[in-house]
Each structure stands twice: as structure tokens, then as C-alpha cells.
Scaffold this motif. Structure first.
Motif, PDB file in Angstrom:
ATOM      1  N   THR A  45       0.814  -1.023  -0.225  1.00  0.00           N
ATOM      2  CA  THR A  45       0.435   0.221  -0.018  1.00  0.00           C
ATOM      3  C   THR A  45       0.654   1.007   0.101  1.00  0.00           C
ATOM      4  OG1 THR A  45      -0.053   0.039   1.864  1.00  0.00           O
ATOM      5  CG2 THR A  45      -2.138  -1.060   1.299  1.00  0.00           C
ATOM      6  N   ARG A  46       2.221   1.243   0.184  1.00  0.00           N
ATOM      7  CA  ARG A  46       3.200   2.391   0.360  1.00  0.00           C
ATOM      8  C   ARG A  46       2.901   3.472  -1.157  1.00  0.00           C
ATOM      9  NH1 ARG A  46       8.653   2.186   1.656  1.00  0.00           N
ATOM     10  NH2 ARG A  46       8.976   1.649  -0.307  1.00  0.00           N
ATOM     11  N   GLU A  47       3.004   4.421  -1.120  1.00  0.00           N
ATOM     12  CA  GLU A  47       2.811   4.697  -2.052  1.00  0.00           C
ATOM     13  C   GLU A  47       4.611   4.627  -2.866  1.00  0.00           C
ATOM     14  OE1 GLU A  47       4.464   9.700  -3.884  1.00  0.00           O
ATOM     15  OE2 GLU A  47       3.476   9.201  -1.843  1.00  0.00           O
ATOM     16  N   HIS A  48       4.291   4.661  -4.621  1.00  0.00           N
ATOM     17  CA  HIS A  48       5.636   4.409  -4.850  1.00  0.00           C
ATOM     18  C   HIS A  48       4.922   4.123  -7.459  1.00  0.00           C
ATOM     19  CE1 HIS A  48       2.934   0.799  -5.580  1.00  0.00           C
ATOM     20  NE2 HIS A  48       3.121   0.460  -6.403  1.00  0.00           N
ATOM     21  N   ARG A  49       5.695   4.427  -7.736  1.00  0.00           N
ATOM     22  CA  ARG A  49       5.248   4.726  -9.258  1.00  0.00           C
ATOM     23  C   ARG A  49       6.254   2.779  -9.629  1.00  0.00           C
ATOM     24  NH1 ARG A  49       5.334  10.174 -11.791  1.00  0.00           N
ATOM     25  NH2 ARG A  49       5.024  11.343  -9.871  1.00  0.00           N
TER      26      ARG A  49
ATOM     27  N   ILE B  31       8.694  -1.382 -13.639  1.00  0.00           N
ATOM     28  CA  ILE B  31      10.453  -1.963 -12.602  1.00  0.00           C
ATOM     29  C   ILE B  31       9.416  -0.287 -11.181  1.00  0.00           C
ATOM     30  CG2 ILE B  31      11.573  -0.139 -11.431  1.00  0.00           C
ATOM     31  CD1 ILE B  31      12.671  -1.557 -14.393  1.00  0.00           C
ATOM     32  N   LYS B  32       8.581  -1.135 -10.488  1.00  0.00           N
ATOM     33  CA  LYS B  32       8.488   0.025  -8.952  1.00  0.00           C
ATOM     34  C   LYS B  32       9.271   1.027  -8.605  1.00  0.00           C
ATOM     35  CE  LYS B  32       5.060  -2.573  -7.984  1.00  0.00           C
ATOM     36  NZ  LYS B  32       4.595  -3.267  -5.961  1.00  0.00           N
ATOM     37  N   ARG B  33       9.605   1.901  -8.585  1.00  0.00           N
ATOM     38  CA  ARG B  33      10.095   2.648  -7.922  1.00  0.00           C
ATOM     39  C   ARG B  33       9.373   3.490  -6.526  1.00  0.00           C
ATOM     40  NH1 ARG B  33      15.707   3.379  -8.255  1.00  0.00           N
ATOM     41  NH2 ARG B  33      15.177   5.049  -8.105  1.00  0.00           N
ATOM     42  N   TYR B  34      10.152   3.916  -4.879  1.00  0.00           N
ATOM     43  CA  TYR B  34       9.510   4.228  -4.101  1.00  0.00           C
ATOM     44  C   TYR B  34      10.148   5.688  -4.218  1.00  0.00           C
ATOM     45  CZ  TYR B  34       7.600  -0.410  -3.339  1.00  0.00           C
ATOM     46  OH  TYR B  34       7.027  -1.844  -3.035  1.00  0.00           O
ATOM     47  N   PRO B  35       9.585   6.292  -2.761  1.00  0.00           N
ATOM     48  CA  PRO B  35      10.237   7.761  -2.959  1.00  0.00           C
ATOM     49  C   PRO B  35      11.917   8.145  -2.603  1.00  0.00           C
ATOM     50  CG  PRO B  35       8.026   7.794  -2.083  1.00  0.00           C
ATOM     51  CD  PRO B  35       7.915   6.319  -2.823  1.00  0.00           C
ATOM     52  N   GLU B  36      11.965   7.118  -1.921  1.00  0.00           N
ATOM     53  CA  GLU B  36      13.345   6.829  -1.201  1.00  0.00           C
ATOM     54  C   GLU B  36      14.383   6.076  -2.306  1.00  0.00           C
ATOM     55  OE1 GLU B  36      11.003   2.740   0.525  1.00  0.00           O
ATOM     56  OE2 GLU B  36      10.582   5.208   0.253  1.00  0.00           O
ATOM     57  N   ASP B  37      13.924   5.423  -3.245  1.00  0.00           N
ATOM     58  CA  ASP B  37      14.923   4.917  -3.842  1.00  0.00           C
ATOM     59  C   ASP B  37      16.236   6.518  -4.505  1.00  0.00           C
ATOM     60  OD1 ASP B  37      13.455   2.370  -3.989  1.00  0.00           O
ATOM     61  OD2 ASP B  37      12.740   2.450  -5.308  1.00  0.00           O
TER      62      ASP B  37
END
Length: 120
Positions: free
Chosen positions: A7-11, A36-42
């Protein structure tokens, strides 16, 4: 609901050009192509990886590893500090301070009043 991996925010990034790519077999087996999933902290993680490629950063990290990591290993192995048993930041600070006093000979009161990041 507490944020989790699902459920975390990701693109999610994907493309339809995987079908004609010669490297598709090495890249993905998905029918619709690779996603590919990218999270804000990536972005910060990638920046840190790039910094850690420099020899000076590696040297500093080796020094930290030699000084700090044995302390945490002692806390985990000898004192069985796998997780905190208290709730709340103030209680966790006191608990960590008590563990820290066994490693660094300072008074309990001084340890409790110190910020956590300056204990060890």
C-alpha cells in the motif's frame, strides 16, 4: 490502515517495446513486459550507492564499521537487544541508555539525558 509494501506510495514504470527487444529473455519472462516499481526513497538510495563507489567514502565506511558495528553486535548478541521492550520514545531512550552504560562507562542519569544519536 498501516502502510505496507503493497500500500505504500510508489510509481510503476513499464513499456510496450519489450516485445521486439533482443535482450528480453535476459530481462524478463513476463508476457506484458518488464515493470519496475520505484519508491520515493529510491533516489536517495541510488545517490548513496553512487557516493559509496568513491574510495574515500569506502575508507570512511570501513573505519565506521570497525568502531561502531562491534558495539551493535555486542548489544544484539551479548545483551539480547533484538528489539526494544518499551513503548514511546522517552521509554526507548531510557532502555537504550541503560544498555549503552554497560558499554560506555557513564552515569545512568547522563545517558538518559543525552540524545540517542550521541550515546555511542
Amino acid at each position: 490502515m498501516t502502510p505496507s509494501v503493497r500500500t505504500r506510495e510508489h510509481r510503476v514504470y513499464g513499456t510496450s517495446s519489450c516485445a521486439g527487444c533482443q535482450l528480453r529473455v535476459r530481462c524478463t519472462q513476463a508476457v506484458k513486459g518488464r515493470k519496475i516499481k520505484r519508491y520515493p526513497e529510491d533516489e536517495m538510495r541510488d545517490a548513496l550507492r553512487q557516493i559509496m563507489e568513491h574510495p574515500k567514502a569506502q575508507r570512511v565506511f570501513r573505519q565506521r564499521k570497525a568502531m561502531v558495528e562491534p558495539v551493535f553486535a555486542h548489544l544484539r548478541c551479548q545483551q539480547k537487544l533484538e528489539r526494544f521492550r518499551r513503548r514511546g520514545l522517552a521509554a526507548v531512550r531510557r532502555e537504550f541508555a541503560l544498555h549503552g552504560t554497560s558499554i560506555q562507562p557513564i552515569s545512568c542519569r547522563e545517558a538518559i539525558e543525552r540524545p540517542v544519536d550521541r550515546l555511542i
